[in-house]
Design an enzyme around this catalytic site. Structure first.
Site: not given
Ligand SMILES: [Mg+2]
Ligand SMILES: [Mg+2]
Ligand SMILES: [Mg+2]
Ligand SMILES: [Mg+2]
Ligand SMILES: [Mg+2]
Ligand SMILES: [Mg+2]
Lengths: 256, 256, 256, 256, 256, 256
Positions: D46, D71, D147, D173
């Protein structure tokens, strides 16, 4: 050393057509380099181009055979020499107003004993050839921009500068410089006093045995400039070409 | 949330005109965004655009009010979601060939419970507004590209995918896919069998209550597509516009 | 032309709050532009920002409506003019020490006949509007930094420079310049002699009918500066805000 | 090989504090790396970070001694392995929903015979040491993000994956996945059912002898997570820290 | 403040070995920084390095402990100060020809009251330590390049400049400057008159109590320079090392 | 279309020498392209190269006439097709383990009806020529990497894949794959079982009428591989060449 195509054209009595890059992008440079220009100038003055992207643009144009030049931001030795070491075959320097500035410009472009250019052709040695150091002063073009009242007054002393190849006229600044805010800004002047000024510079330049270049906004005006005898004409630039073509295309869809 | 201009146009019965960016550069994006398009798509498939420059292009277009979309390189969740988090208001996904692929596409574009998009609207929260999370699924457009024989066969099941807004026809690939190397490559097909195929997809799409988009190489063909009833037409792209205008300009000087 | 928000605030008798960008990144610029500042200055002197990333920062802030300014690295015509063509609505120039330097600064910022700025608003023409050339000299702000003993001595002659909008005080350098290494380095001076010096510059500036700006490290000091009558106050910068908030956050977890 | 600080902390019974980078910029990474975190994760899902800038961020953090993790955008072998070769000491992979996905994740992170990671530690060989190849599988951490509802159901089989070090909970999430749009989006859940879910995952993880990590929006919540027994807590991120501090600072000036 | 390794070596009577970076790339910088040099200089004059990539190179070398220096493009205050704020521990300035230029150089490198460097150590504060401002003038090295006939004539007055640490000889330019085009261009001079000139500068420098540095193309010549008594020798650069090793490797395969 | 030099060499019975780029930098690419290699591969798997810099590397090598190839990060259609559209004349794909993977690889590289490559040769159309679309499938090389036990087992079915040009052996991974951690990692294997495996793959490939390529760390080993009959040998890479030459050079100065 890879020869300078502009000098080759001139040596055969021809006139050169120059493209102009104001967008900072190696791909736009590569695209432009395939469209038929003899030379292409990267504008590091008013263009959005800085040194790092400018270098990738020189790399992207290398395969095309188009002669690359750089308009530097200002009369600054660091900027001039970095452009040359990166591969520029010509320097267009804005706002040269007198003989002293013209001499400084030449001193940045030419190696000793002609000038004071520092030796270190890091990339151009690969792009132009390992014999670059020997031939650079013969192949690199050095143009002083004439775009102020002071420059027009001092045109003859500027043209007398040893090592200078010619002048490059910036009509937008020249109009501001000679007439203030009397006329609209921009290229492709139609005012008789501006046409006269432009032709005057052209004649002085040719009388001095040097080369004269004109910046143009349209193919039509560039063609007139060639008729007047200009040795190199710039035709529009990437920003105007893209914006103009895009707008025309959208407008056409909406009209049809 | 800043509304999607394409959806606004459609809600008023209008048709949208889309620009296309294949050059990786924020300034060309900013220039294009001022030329009158309703939407502009950054092509991360065939365009030279990667994620990092693509994001600066989204930033550069934000002020214009043009709705930005992204064509992703392939049906890949990472690519789709990164484009959305960076600010894309629409996803155009190449080579969707059946219902399963269409469903996967939707699942990457929509938040749960509709889909499986992961939550983290890092930049788009600033660009679209702090209420982005609430409205994204209503504003973001999701288009499946129809460009193979398999896709044409499966067109109805693709169109039945919940959460899909419509289809986007890539005529170059569709021609290759339907006819192999029988015809020249490219857009703006004139072969009756290709026009028929394109109109067939359009009709199926409208019958399913979805939107149909067509990629075009020229304003003339885009205008025809609007007459046929396409809801969105793409007109040329930055590469062709720039190359075409530059070549025309050089050729003109040489001719004059 | 998109108006200058600082001038609008001043014309209504208000005072402007300025943010400061030392991180070279379009996303930090876009984030900062949404936090409520009236203006934001990109620091190309001490910030890590060069020309190419600086331009993407100007693009990223355009949609916010915040007025963008640039602190240039030094009194250099190339740097000043490139910042303006890229979209800066104000120039803050370090280390202006006398009337001659102030006059040179103005000459770089203003078009003829006021100054010698070269004409070529390549990007700002899109960002500010096509009428930029006509209004730029009215909208662009030009600030001389007062940060040496020499500058303080020459404050009145500096303030008498036609075309200058005001002065910008750099307290860290001013303290070094006036007192050598007597005090700690940095902003937010509490030494009576420094407060006196700052207020003296403020008063001279207002007496000359110009605007005075102060660089501050904290909201508290900025608020005091507003009370003293400063027309624009800068509050901290992105580096300090990020480092401070991160450190506070880590420390808090470790303490809790 | 430079040791993994997180593993060192854990081996002494400690808990690790992790920072989070969503801004694509080596300087923000360098700043953050000096603020006291034990580890810092670059968010390529993200966050606005792509591979090329991400690599410069790893370089910029190297001197600090903070353990860098990445990530990745999705469960993609290319993305995982490129992050590791560039210097990541840990991989956090989103949306691991079952044992098969967990096994694929491990196979991308571990060299044969444990996994299928391809050998070519181009940069990390310099950053971690020439003996990287021998020790990487012992030092690199591999975390599956939990998630979704499916992941919670399959938590025990996921935790049984050989070569997995632990799980990382993404509360935004997870909330969407478990409860749809019932609650606001975001971190730092206060709903009893969400706290229960989070604690359930924590307990399963510890029972399996693995490590549990939690993403937090605030220092306060991170401190609670440490009390609950989490082995690693992430505290906020660069975007929120910068935006929050800037807004607070502007607001304060306006209030004072 | 992280100490300057060159000064540490000198204080123990040693001689320093310097690497040279002409390629604009943080990874080549990181690689070079692990090869055993005491110091490494980023060449922003003839190298292809601009400010923005140069900064990432400083970041990439930080962990290695090698002392980073920058050769600036020219005697320009903006370039010198930006290099220092970005983390350079030494400035090598080309073409210093007389005492006035040497004094200007020092004034750009040293804080008041010694010089006029503006205060704002934005990145170097993180890289060198928070006490940078107090110790910078003691740790930062300032070298004037001696590479023209004028400089050799004025060598004693240049060496008398307070705040200057020493001189750096550029043999390619020095040869051009002293002998015009009489000899081949380049380093590692074998002509007796050039060796004499180089030794003359060395002796003058040591007589003045300052440090002398020599640029060398080969390890052999660098070793000779160390025997002559040079305090710092540069050995080749990244471009030559890479090109030479690659060519040797290809040639060997073709021969074998 | 600009012809593929590797295919030209092979058609005359020759063997090709390939360079390898792991540094993400257009200038290192341009330097390497002038050193005498027949082809050069940009390593987007283990190299530090991402798509955006990779494209500038392709541009920088274009003028040299060296045939550019790309090793993609993984068997991913987006990555393969973007590399081709950007100008790669060959694709080297890691970890092809069976016929199904080999068929997918070919389908990404070849246009219909042979494969499923999507049509949009945005940059390569300029670099290779406007007739690229017609000839690409004849000029582009497609190599499957053989580097696991599974691949060796399935070698014949892999080699039977229509449209595949040959195999590329990665000895580091192959050694890990066949023998686990029994031997040191790296190239230039001397273990009899590894030499036998390498020769076995070579023989199977030639028996199938395809081409075999080997990755080598040294010129000596590459020469042996040519003797064994390999059709293309890679010799070292930019990282090793630079690091090795730099270290040798520093060590030599210290020894002399
Ligand atoms: Mg001009
Ligand atoms: Mg297509
Ligand atoms: Mg200051
Ligand atoms: Mg998540
Ligand atoms: Mg020199
Ligand atoms: Mg391999």
């Amino acid at each position: 050393m890879v020869p300078n195509r502009i000098k080759q054209i001139w040596s055969k009595g021809g006139q050169a057509i120059n493209g102009w890059l104001s967008i900072a992008c190696p791909f736009t440079a590569e695209i432009m380099a395939e469209q038929g220009y003899d030379a292409i100038t990267i504008d590091m003055q008013h263009g959005l181009v800085g040194y790092e992207v400018g270098t990738t643009m020189l790399q992207a144009m290398r395969a095309s055979g188009v002669t690359p030049m750089v308009r530097v931001p200002w009369l600054d030795p660091g900027a001039v020499m970095k452009a040359l070491d990166a591969g520029a075959y010509g320097i267009v320097c804005p706002m040269i107003n007198n003989a002293e500035e013209a001499a400084r410009l030449v001193s940045y472009v030419r190696y000793p004993p002609t000038g004071n250019r520092s030796f270190g052709p890091t990339r151009v040695n690969f792009a132009a050839g390992a014999d670059y150091g020997q031939h650079a002063d013969d192949e690199i073009l050095c143009f002083a921009m004439i775009e102020t009242a002071e420059a027009v007054e001092n045109i003859d002393e500027i043209l007398a500068t040893p090592g200078l190849d010619g002048v490059y006229i910036g009509p937008a600044d020249l109009t501001l410089g000679l007439t203030g805010r009397k006329y609209r800004t921009g290229f492709d002047r139609e005012e008789p006093e501006m046409i006269e000024a432009i032709k005057h510079i052209l004649q002085c330049t040719h009388k001095a045995g040097l080369r004269a270049c004109l910046h143009n906004g349209s193919a039509e005006y560039a063609a007139r400039a060639l008729e007047w005898g200009f040795d190199l004409v710039t035709v529009s630039n990437d920003v105007r070409l893209l914006a103009g073509a895009a707008k025309a295309s959208v407008d056409k869809v909406r009209e049809l």
